[in-house]
Design an enzyme around this catalytic site. Structure first.
Site, PDB file in Angstrom:
ATOM      1  CB  SER A   1       7.935  31.865  37.855  1.00 23.49           C
ATOM      2  OG  SER A   1       7.888  31.821  36.454  1.00 23.49           O
TER       3      SER A   1
ATOM      4  CE  LYS B   1       8.049  26.523  36.943  1.00 25.36           C
ATOM      5  NZ  LYS B   1       7.381  26.308  38.230  1.00 25.36           N
TER       6      LYS B   1
HETATM    7  C1  HXC Z   1      10.357  12.985  27.351  1.00 28.84           C
HETATM    8  C2  HXC Z   1       8.982  11.986  28.929  1.00 28.84           C
HETATM    9  C3  HXC Z   1      10.090  11.812  29.793  1.00 28.84           C
HETATM   10  C4  HXC Z   1      11.389  12.286  29.338  1.00 28.84           C
HETATM   11  C5  HXC Z   1       8.307  11.018  30.770  1.00 28.84           C
HETATM   12  N1  HXC Z   1       7.922  11.477  29.559  1.00 28.84           N
HETATM   13  N2  HXC Z   1       9.631  11.217  30.925  1.00 28.84           N
HETATM   14  N3  HXC Z   1       9.128  12.559  27.724  1.00 28.84           N
HETATM   15  N4  HXC Z   1      11.458  12.867  28.126  1.00 28.84           N
HETATM   16  N5  HXC Z   1      12.465  12.153  30.094  1.00 28.84           N
HETATM   17  C6  HXC Z   1       6.558  11.422  29.005  1.00 28.84           C
HETATM   18  C7  HXC Z   1       5.942  10.049  29.137  1.00 28.84           C
HETATM   19  O1  HXC Z   1       6.398   9.185  28.120  1.00 28.84           O
HETATM   20  C8  HXC Z   1       4.447  10.367  29.009  1.00 28.84           C
HETATM   21  O2  HXC Z   1       4.083  10.607  27.680  1.00 28.84           O
HETATM   22  C9  HXC Z   1       4.342  11.705  29.716  1.00 28.84           C
HETATM   23  O3  HXC Z   1       5.652  12.273  29.721  1.00 28.84           O
HETATM   24  C10 HXC Z   1       3.857  11.574  31.137  1.00 28.84           C
HETATM   25  O4  HXC Z   1       4.731  10.689  31.815  1.00 28.84           O
HETATM   26  P1  HXC Z   1       4.326  10.034  33.213  1.00 28.84           P
HETATM   27  O5  HXC Z   1       5.484   9.242  33.676  1.00 28.84           O
HETATM   28  O6  HXC Z   1       3.008   9.345  33.088  1.00 28.84           O
HETATM   29  O7  HXC Z   1       4.078  11.312  34.108  1.00 28.84           O
HETATM   30  P2  HXC Z   1       3.815  11.405  35.640  1.00 28.84           P
HETATM   31  O8  HXC Z   1       3.914  10.067  36.306  1.00 28.84           O
HETATM   32  O9  HXC Z   1       2.580  12.163  35.829  1.00 28.84           O
HETATM   33  O10 HXC Z   1       5.080  12.222  36.155  1.00 28.84           O
HETATM   34  C11 HXC Z   1       5.217  13.555  35.885  1.00 28.84           C
HETATM   35  C12 HXC Z   1       6.697  13.902  35.869  1.00 28.84           C
HETATM   36  C13 HXC Z   1       7.310  13.599  37.230  1.00 28.84           C
HETATM   37  C14 HXC Z   1       6.848  15.356  35.476  1.00 28.84           C
HETATM   38  C15 HXC Z   1       7.305  13.018  34.818  1.00 28.84           C
HETATM   39  O11 HXC Z   1       8.671  13.512  37.113  1.00 28.84           O
HETATM   40  C16 HXC Z   1       7.004  14.563  38.274  1.00 28.84           C
HETATM   41  O12 HXC Z   1       5.849  14.849  38.575  1.00 28.84           O
HETATM   42  N6  HXC Z   1       8.008  15.103  38.917  1.00 28.84           N
HETATM   43  C17 HXC Z   1       7.792  16.073  39.997  1.00 28.84           C
HETATM   44  C18 HXC Z   1       9.038  16.511  40.580  1.00 28.84           C
HETATM   45  C19 HXC Z   1       9.900  17.312  39.652  1.00 28.84           C
HETATM   46  O13 HXC Z   1      10.155  16.896  38.530  1.00 28.84           O
HETATM   47  N7  HXC Z   1      10.380  18.414  40.137  1.00 28.84           N
HETATM   48  C20 HXC Z   1      11.295  19.207  39.401  1.00 28.84           C
HETATM   49  C21 HXC Z   1      10.713  20.439  38.928  1.00 28.84           C
HETATM   50  S1  HXC Z   1      11.917  21.253  37.944  1.00 28.84           S
HETATM   51  P3  HXC Z   1       3.373   9.480  26.759  1.00 28.84           P
HETATM   52  O14 HXC Z   1       3.151  10.137  25.431  1.00 28.84           O
HETATM   53  O15 HXC Z   1       4.309   8.309  26.700  1.00 28.84           O
HETATM   54  O16 HXC Z   1       2.071   9.137  27.451  1.00 28.84           O
HETATM   55  C22 HXC Z   1      11.351  22.701  37.441  1.00 28.84           C
HETATM   56  C23 HXC Z   1      12.243  23.418  36.511  1.00 28.84           C
HETATM   57  C24 HXC Z   1      12.426  24.812  36.912  1.00 28.84           C
HETATM   58  O17 HXC Z   1      10.334  23.156  37.796  1.00 28.84           O
HETATM   59  C25 HXC Z   1      13.686  25.331  36.379  1.00 28.84           C
HETATM   60  C26 HXC Z   1      14.744  25.388  37.442  1.00 28.84           C
HETATM   61  C27 HXC Z   1      16.052  25.810  36.918  1.00 28.84           C
END
Ligand code: HXC
Length: 282
Positions: free
Chosen positions: A171, A189
């Protein structure tokens, strides 16, 4: 009405013999989502180094396979890569079955897959405010973090129940207060915390232990690369003076998965260098 099972399975243990032995996890199997990198990679590595075999589930097949090969090389244990998207229950069920068929058991599950967004250059580099998030963007992160945890529990529960095993859900502390631009992750979370408490209550009497903990901020992770892309977070806000390392989280996982933690269930452990306690005067 709800009736907990009367089966009692966990026995008192002596901490010195139950924690941090070299063969602590010998004969055990751990399955994770999100083990390709970051915190979960280090958790899996330390468990394998103490005797466990592992299955790591991830969306990116080749990257996942590379990580599994590296984990096996570093520890001499078997790590099975399984391609699975936590948003697809069928993927998870197939992966859990594959791991069970390979190893004959699943003892521990780490629900670690999570998503966050990079700061968008076209919005001045800020993280996403509620107004700037599309409905689908918000849903995407809830789908990965919260539903993904639920889906993983559903897919693995039959096996974990059989081995009287336990879960760790990763979380965060974001939702303890209102952290700007993290509505999506904060909401997801908070849901994970609630889900974990219910899992502990429903399954605890069967010998299933559910632990979870909150982390932030850990260096070298995808999450921190997104929250602080320039790596310029202010260490002054950290009571222990620095960011954490994934190995410091892995040590907590070892304790929680050891028999020394048999009397703990459904708890949140905040492992964050004390950051959660800091309040800057206005
Ligand atoms: C706003 C955004 C965006 C951004 C994408 N979107 N990037 N909106 N700001 N920077 C929007 C898109 O326009 C789209 O909406 C929707 O989000 C889905 O985007 P996709 O690119 O199709 O999503 P997808 O390919 O499924 O990717 C999911 C992801 C990806 C979350 C964007 O980065 C991912 O899965 N990452 C996994 C690894 C990761 O991030 N790990 C870190 C976890 S951090 P629309 O409306 O245009 O369709 C964490 C924080 C904990 O857990 C805290 C720690 C301190």
């Amino acid at each position: 009405s709800f009736k907990p099972s009367t089966v009692q399975v966990t026995k008192p243990v002596t901490p010195t013999t139950a924690t941090f032995r070299d063969d602590l996890f010998k004969g055990k199997v751990v399955l994770s989502t999100g083990g390709r990198s970051g915190i979960v990679y280090k958790m899996i590595r330390v468990m394998m180094a103490h005797g466990a075999d592992a299955a790591i589930l991830g969306r990116n097949g080749p990257e996942n396979e590379k990580a599994a090969a590296q984990l096996s090389k570093e520890t001499g244990r078997t790590c099975l890569p399984c391609q699975a998207d936590v948003r697809k229950p069928e993927d998870l069920k197939a992966a859990a079955k594959k791991a069970f068929e390979k190893f004959g058991r699943i003892d521990f599950v780490i629900c670690g897959a999570a998503g966050n967004f990079d700061p968008r250059a076209d919005e001045g580099g800020s993280l996403a405010p509620i107004e700037g998030l599309s409905e689908n963007a918000f849903k995407t992160v809830v789908d990965i973090d919260l539903l993904g945890t639920y889906n993983t529990i559903k897919a693995t529960l039959p096996y974990v129940r059989e081995s009287q095993g336990s879960y760790i859900h990763i979380s965060a502390t974001l939702h303890y207060r209102g952290l700007p631009y993290q509505a999506h992750v904060s909401a997801a979370k908070a849901g994970v915390d609630a889900l974990s408490a219910v899992l502990a209550v429903e399954e605890g009497p069967r010998g299933m232990l559910t632990f979870f903990w909150s982390t932030r901020p850990i260096s070298g992770t995808e999450g921190m690369a997104k929250l602080s892309p320039k790596g310029d977070r202010n260490n002054d806000a950290m009571p222990l003076g620095r960011w954490g390392d994934g190995d410091e989280i892995a040590a907590m996982a070892m304790f929680l998965f050891s028999d020394s933690a048999n009397w703990i269930t459904g708890q949140v452990f905040v492992v964050d260098g004390g950051e959660n306690h800091v309040r800057v005067p206005q």
